[in-house]
Design a protein around this motif. Structure first.
Motif, PDB file in Angstrom:
ATOM      1  N   GLU A   1       0.817  -1.215   0.000  1.00 22.81           N
ATOM      2  CA  GLU A   1       0.000   0.000   0.000  1.00 22.81           C
ATOM      3  C   GLU A   1       0.851   1.265   0.000  1.00 22.81           C
ATOM      4  O   GLU A   1       0.353   2.360  -0.250  1.00 22.81           O
ATOM      5  N   ALA A   2       2.147   1.121   0.298  1.00 25.95           N
ATOM      6  CA  ALA A   2       3.007   2.294   0.438  1.00 25.95           C
ATOM      7  C   ALA A   2       3.260   2.971  -0.908  1.00 25.95           C
ATOM      8  O   ALA A   2       3.529   2.316  -1.910  1.00 25.95           O
ATOM      9  N   ASP A   3       3.155   4.300  -0.907  1.00 23.95           N
ATOM     10  CA  ASP A   3       3.474   5.080  -2.102  1.00 23.95           C
ATOM     11  C   ASP A   3       4.978   5.280  -2.241  1.00 23.95           C
ATOM     12  O   ASP A   3       5.493   5.423  -3.342  1.00 23.95           O
ATOM     13  N   GLU A   4       5.668   5.295  -1.100  1.00 24.28           N
ATOM     14  CA  GLU A   4       7.123   5.406  -1.097  1.00 24.28           C
ATOM     15  C   GLU A   4       7.692   4.478  -0.038  1.00 24.28           C
ATOM     16  O   GLU A   4       7.175   4.404   1.076  1.00 24.28           O
ATOM     17  N   VAL A   5       8.767   3.753  -0.381  1.00 23.95           N
ATOM     18  CA  VAL A   5       9.502   2.924   0.577  1.00 23.95           C
ATOM     19  C   VAL A   5      10.952   3.365   0.527  1.00 23.95           C
ATOM     20  O   VAL A   5      11.580   3.346  -0.542  1.00 23.95           O
ATOM     21  N   VAL A   6      11.484   3.794   1.675  1.00 23.02           N
ATOM     22  CA  VAL A   6      12.833   4.369   1.730  1.00 23.02           C
ATOM     23  C   VAL A   6      13.687   3.570   2.706  1.00 23.02           C
ATOM     24  O   VAL A   6      13.262   3.292   3.827  1.00 23.02           O
ATOM     25  N   ASN A   7      14.879   3.213   2.276  1.00 33.47           N
ATOM     26  CA  ASN A   7      15.798   2.475   3.139  1.00 33.47           C
ATOM     27  C   ASN A   7      16.694   3.431   3.916  1.00 33.47           C
ATOM     28  O   ASN A   7      17.265   4.361   3.344  1.00 33.47           O
ATOM     29  N   ILE A   8      16.803   3.218   5.227  1.00 31.88           N
ATOM     30  CA  ILE A   8      17.737   3.976   6.061  1.00 31.88           C
ATOM     31  C   ILE A   8      18.925   3.068   6.296  1.00 31.88           C
ATOM     32  O   ILE A   8      18.823   2.048   6.982  1.00 31.88           O
ATOM     33  N   ASP A   9      20.054   3.423   5.721  1.00 24.58           N
ATOM     34  CA  ASP A   9      21.194   2.502   5.664  1.00 24.58           C
ATOM     35  C   ASP A   9      22.403   3.036   6.416  1.00 24.58           C
ATOM     36  O   ASP A   9      22.691   4.242   6.403  1.00 24.58           O
ATOM     37  N   LEU A  10      23.094   2.131   7.085  1.00 21.90           N
ATOM     38  CA  LEU A  10      24.386   2.409   7.709  1.00 21.90           C
ATOM     39  C   LEU A  10      25.283   1.211   7.465  1.00 21.90           C
ATOM     40  O   LEU A  10      24.805   0.099   7.288  1.00 21.90           O
ATOM     41  N   THR A  11      26.594   1.420   7.482  1.00 21.94           N
ATOM     42  CA  THR A  11      27.505   0.280   7.425  1.00 21.94           C
ATOM     43  C   THR A  11      27.494  -0.410   8.788  1.00 21.94           C
ATOM     44  O   THR A  11      27.089   0.172   9.807  1.00 21.94           O
ATOM     45  N   ALA A  12      27.954  -1.652   8.811  1.00 21.23           N
ATOM     46  CA  ALA A  12      28.023  -2.389  10.076  1.00 21.23           C
ATOM     47  C   ALA A  12      28.929  -1.664  11.069  1.00 21.23           C
ATOM     48  O   ALA A  12      28.628  -1.581  12.270  1.00 21.23           O
ATOM     49  N   GLU A  13      30.029  -1.117  10.569  1.00 19.34           N
ATOM     50  CA  GLU A  13      30.979  -0.410  11.445  1.00 19.34           C
ATOM     51  C   GLU A  13      30.333   0.830  12.067  1.00 19.34           C
ATOM     52  O   GLU A  13      30.502   1.094  13.264  1.00 19.34           O
ATOM     53  N   GLU A  14      29.591   1.596  11.256  1.00 19.90           N
ATOM     54  CA  GLU A  14      28.927   2.795  11.770  1.00 19.90           C
ATOM     55  C   GLU A  14      27.889   2.437  12.834  1.00 19.90           C
ATOM     56  O   GLU A  14      27.777   3.110  13.867  1.00 19.90           O
ATOM     57  N   LEU A  15      27.138   1.373  12.576  1.00 21.09           N
ATOM     58  CA  LEU A  15      26.087   0.971  13.506  1.00 21.09           C
ATOM     59  C   LEU A  15      26.672   0.493  14.834  1.00 21.09           C
ATOM     60  O   LEU A  15      26.192   0.863  15.912  1.00 21.09           O
ATOM     61  N   ILE A  16      27.723  -0.311  14.771  1.00 21.10           N
ATOM     62  CA  ILE A  16      28.356  -0.805  15.994  1.00 21.10           C
ATOM     63  C   ILE A  16      28.976   0.345  16.778  1.00 21.10           C
ATOM     64  O   ILE A  16      28.916   0.366  18.015  1.00 21.10           O
ATOM     65  N   GLU A  17      29.532   1.314  16.076  1.00 25.12           N
ATOM     66  CA  GLU A  17      30.091   2.492  16.758  1.00 25.12           C
ATOM     67  C   GLU A  17      28.988   3.264  17.467  1.00 25.12           C
ATOM     68  O   GLU A  17      29.185   3.744  18.592  1.00 25.12           O
ATOM     69  N   ARG A  18      27.832   3.408  16.821  1.00 25.65           N
ATOM     70  CA  ARG A  18      26.692   4.074  17.456  1.00 25.65           C
ATOM     71  C   ARG A  18      26.259   3.318  18.714  1.00 25.65           C
ATOM     72  O   ARG A  18      25.941   3.926  19.739  1.00 25.65           O
ATOM     73  N   LEU A  19      26.260   1.989  18.612  1.00 25.19           N
ATOM     74  CA  LEU A  19      25.870   1.171  19.767  1.00 25.19           C
ATOM     75  C   LEU A  19      26.858   1.339  20.917  1.00 25.19           C
ATOM     76  O   LEU A  19      26.455   1.553  22.069  1.00 25.19           O
ATOM     77  N   LYS A  20      28.143   1.254  20.623  1.00 32.69           N
ATOM     78  CA  LYS A  20      29.175   1.361  21.667  1.00 32.69           C
ATOM     79  C   LYS A  20      29.188   2.733  22.326  1.00 32.69           C
ATOM     80  O   LYS A  20      29.528   2.859  23.509  1.00 32.69           O
ATOM     81  N   SER A  21      28.817   3.768  21.566  1.00 29.29           N
ATOM     82  CA  SER A  21      28.833   5.133  22.126  1.00 29.29           C
ATOM     83  C   SER A  21      27.548   5.466  22.889  1.00 29.29           C
ATOM     84  O   SER A  21      27.361   6.602  23.323  1.00 29.29           O
ATOM     85  N   GLY A  22      26.658   4.486  23.025  1.00 30.84           N
ATOM     86  CA  GLY A  22      25.442   4.682  23.822  1.00 30.84           C
ATOM     87  C   GLY A  22      24.325   5.401  23.102  1.00 30.84           C
ATOM     88  O   GLY A  22      23.384   5.890  23.745  1.00 30.84           O
ATOM     89  N   LYS A  23      24.368   5.442  21.768  1.00 26.69           N
ATOM     90  CA  LYS A  23      23.339   6.156  21.009  1.00 26.69           C
ATOM     91  C   LYS A  23      22.126   5.288  20.674  1.00 26.69           C
ATOM     92  O   LYS A  23      21.155   5.774  20.100  1.00 26.69           O
ATOM     93  N   ILE A  24      22.204   3.993  21.011  1.00 20.49           N
ATOM     94  CA  ILE A  24      21.094   3.094  20.701  1.00 20.49           C
ATOM     95  C   ILE A  24      20.465   2.522  21.969  1.00 20.49           C
ATOM     96  O   ILE A  24      19.259   2.617  22.172  1.00 20.49           O
ATOM     97  N   TYR A  25      21.293   1.919  22.829  1.00 19.84           N
ATOM     98  CA  TYR A  25      20.791   1.325  24.070  1.00 19.84           C
ATOM     99  C   TYR A  25      21.513   1.910  25.270  1.00 19.84           C
ATOM    100  O   TYR A  25      22.594   2.496  25.146  1.00 19.84           O
ATOM    101  N   ARG A  26      20.917   1.692  26.443  1.00 18.02           N
ATOM    102  CA  ARG A  26      21.555   2.107  27.686  1.00 18.02           C
ATOM    103  C   ARG A  26      22.836   1.284  27.911  1.00 18.02           C
ATOM    104  O   ARG A  26      22.941   0.152  27.410  1.00 18.02           O
ATOM    105  N   PRO A  27      23.796   1.811  28.663  1.00 19.85           N
ATOM    106  CA  PRO A  27      25.103   1.144  28.835  1.00 19.85           C
ATOM    107  C   PRO A  27      25.013  -0.316  29.254  1.00 19.85           C
ATOM    108  O   PRO A  27      25.772  -1.153  28.762  1.00 19.85           O
ATOM    109  N   GLU A  28      24.068  -0.646  30.147  1.00 15.58           N
ATOM    110  CA  GLU A  28      23.986  -2.021  30.659  1.00 15.58           C
ATOM    111  C   GLU A  28      23.522  -3.029  29.600  1.00 15.58           C
ATOM    112  O   GLU A  28      23.648  -4.237  29.784  1.00 15.58           O
ATOM    113  N   LYS A  29      22.979  -2.549  28.481  1.00 19.62           N
ATOM    114  CA  LYS A  29      22.480  -3.445  27.440  1.00 19.62           C
ATOM    115  C   LYS A  29      23.440  -3.598  26.261  1.00 19.62           C
ATOM    116  O   LYS A  29      23.224  -4.435  25.381  1.00 19.62           O
ATOM    117  N   ILE A  30      24.501  -2.794  26.244  1.00 22.15           N
ATOM    118  CA  ILE A  30      25.373  -2.743  25.064  1.00 22.15           C
ATOM    119  C   ILE A  30      26.082  -4.067  24.812  1.00 22.15           C
ATOM    120  O   ILE A  30      26.071  -4.594  23.695  1.00 22.15           O
TER     121      ILE A  30
END
Length: 386
Positions: free
Chosen positions: A171-200
């Motif tokens: 049904e979607a008129d537009e489908v857009v992918n939000i993409d990151l490399t694995a390295e960028e995503l893991i860096e975001r995770l380690k820097s606390g931008k995704i989950y709280r420290p205890e979940k990293i």
């Protein structure tokens, strides 16, 4: 006369679709790639262009960057619902419909609403908003798409329970992918931008393994490319001529708990690739007659039939003493070109007899020029042959 009668419902459909809201979906390979952040950015851009925007539901997960993007945007307060002694919050669908903004942002498309809400699933809320002529921007992770459930389970080792039917994405008129490399995503995770420290650390050793991210990223890129390809085929490329052979897909299932779901999803993906429909056949033998079938098997079948309906397929249930003969007869009647089924089960002491019947079955399919796809088995469940 027939042509005029055919054109009337087509024209009505065009009128209804012109009144329907536009639907944009952001797809991500995993949590934390920035889908919500991008939706809020877009909301600001729309407001700057004098569009009436409302935030219907956004989950920031405590991420500072996302919360900062939320500032300055009009947010419709969540609806409070008491359930099992707890106060829970859900999107206030009724208020959104009443306010009728030009555009509403609705996060977490796969979310299951708490009991007592107007709809069971949030994607059903979104369909209501679109039907009311309200434009919607939403987001979903790749693992929540119904037909990809098996592939995600194979990659990550978990079965995602909250899923969205593929028909919603259609049904979607537009489908857009939000993409990151694995390295960028893991860096975001380690820097606390995704989950709280205890979940990293837990995340790094489970869903956020590099090999998982790479495979999920590939899956997301393929899915968005597939959706764009289908949109081009339906809206951009002129239909020059009909293909010489119109594909017709048949999925053959049993009353087993697990394997039929994989067969159904495979048939759906094939049908989507060929821009055709698919039929799911269940042959009810005397062994599973109304009087003899177990309650568990009945429940599994109902769930399988529900999945078929959600994916836009047709269910065909026939009674026969011979599964193979019923399949062949169905193929002739419906001019089937491809069959999806599980690996046959040969049981002692009739193994030789059953193998002989199976060879005749394969020969009949070959004579009808029908392609046969055997789906890899799960949990040791097979399609019985008789």
């Amino acid at each position: 006369m027939e042509e005029r009668e055919h054109n009337v419902p087509h024209f009505l459909d065009l009128i209804r679709r012109s009144r329907r809201g536009k639907f944009k979906v952001y797809i991500g390979m995993i949590a934390g790639v920035g889908k919500t952040y991008r939706m809020l950015q877009e909301a600001h851009e729309m407001m700057d262009n004098c569009i009436d925007v409302q935030i219907g539901y956004v989950e920031t997960h405590g991420r500072a960057g996302t919360e900062a993007q939320l500032e300055g945007l009009p947010v419709i307060p969540r609806k409070k619902i008491f359930y099992k002694g707890k106060e829970l919050e859900e999107m206030d669908l009724e208020t959104i419909l009443q306010l009728h903004p030009e555009l509403v942002v609705v996060d977490e498309l796969a979310h299951t609403n708490v009991e007592g809400c107007r709809n069971k699933k949030r994607w059903q809320d979104v369909m209501e908003l679109l039907d009311a002529g309200i434009n919607v921007v939403s987001a979903i992770n790749i693992q929540h798409i119904e037909s990809l459930n098996d592939e995600v389970k194979e990659i990550a080792g978990i079965e995602v329970k909250e899923r969205v039917p593929d028909s919603v994405l259609q049904e979607a008129d537009e489908v857009v992918n939000i993409d990151l490399t694995a390295e960028e995503l893991i860096e975001r995770l380690k820097s606390g931008k995704i989950y709280r420290p205890e979940k990293i650390q837990t995340a790094l050793h489970h869903f956020f393994k590099t090999e998982n991210i790479l495979q999920l990223r590939e899956l997301a890129l393929k899915e968005v490319a597939f959706r764009v390809e289908k949109k081009v085929e339906s809206e951009v490329l002129p239909v020059v001529s009909q293909p010489a052979r119109r594909e017709r897909i048949l999925a053959c299932i049993s009353s087993n708990e697990h394997t039929p779901r994989h067969i159904i999803r495979k048939a759906y993906r094939l049908a989507s690739r060929y821009s055709t429909s698919f039929t799911v056949l269940y042959v009810q033998t005397p062994r599973e007659s109304t009087e003899r079938i177990s309650l568990a098997s009945q429940r599994y079948l109902l769930n399988h039939f529900k999945l078929v309906t959600e994916l836009g397929g047709d269910v065909l249930q026939v009674f026969s003493e011979s599964i193979t003969e019923a399949i062949i007869e169905t193929c002739r009647e419906k001019q089937i070109t491809t069959i999806c089924m599980g690996h046959p089960a040969f049981k002692m002491p009739q193994t030789i007899f059953q193998i002989g019947k199976y060879k005749k079955f394969l020969q009949a399919l070959a004579e009808m020029k029908i392609d046969l796809i055997i789906i890899a088995q799960y949990f040791g469940k097979f399609l019985p042959i008789n």
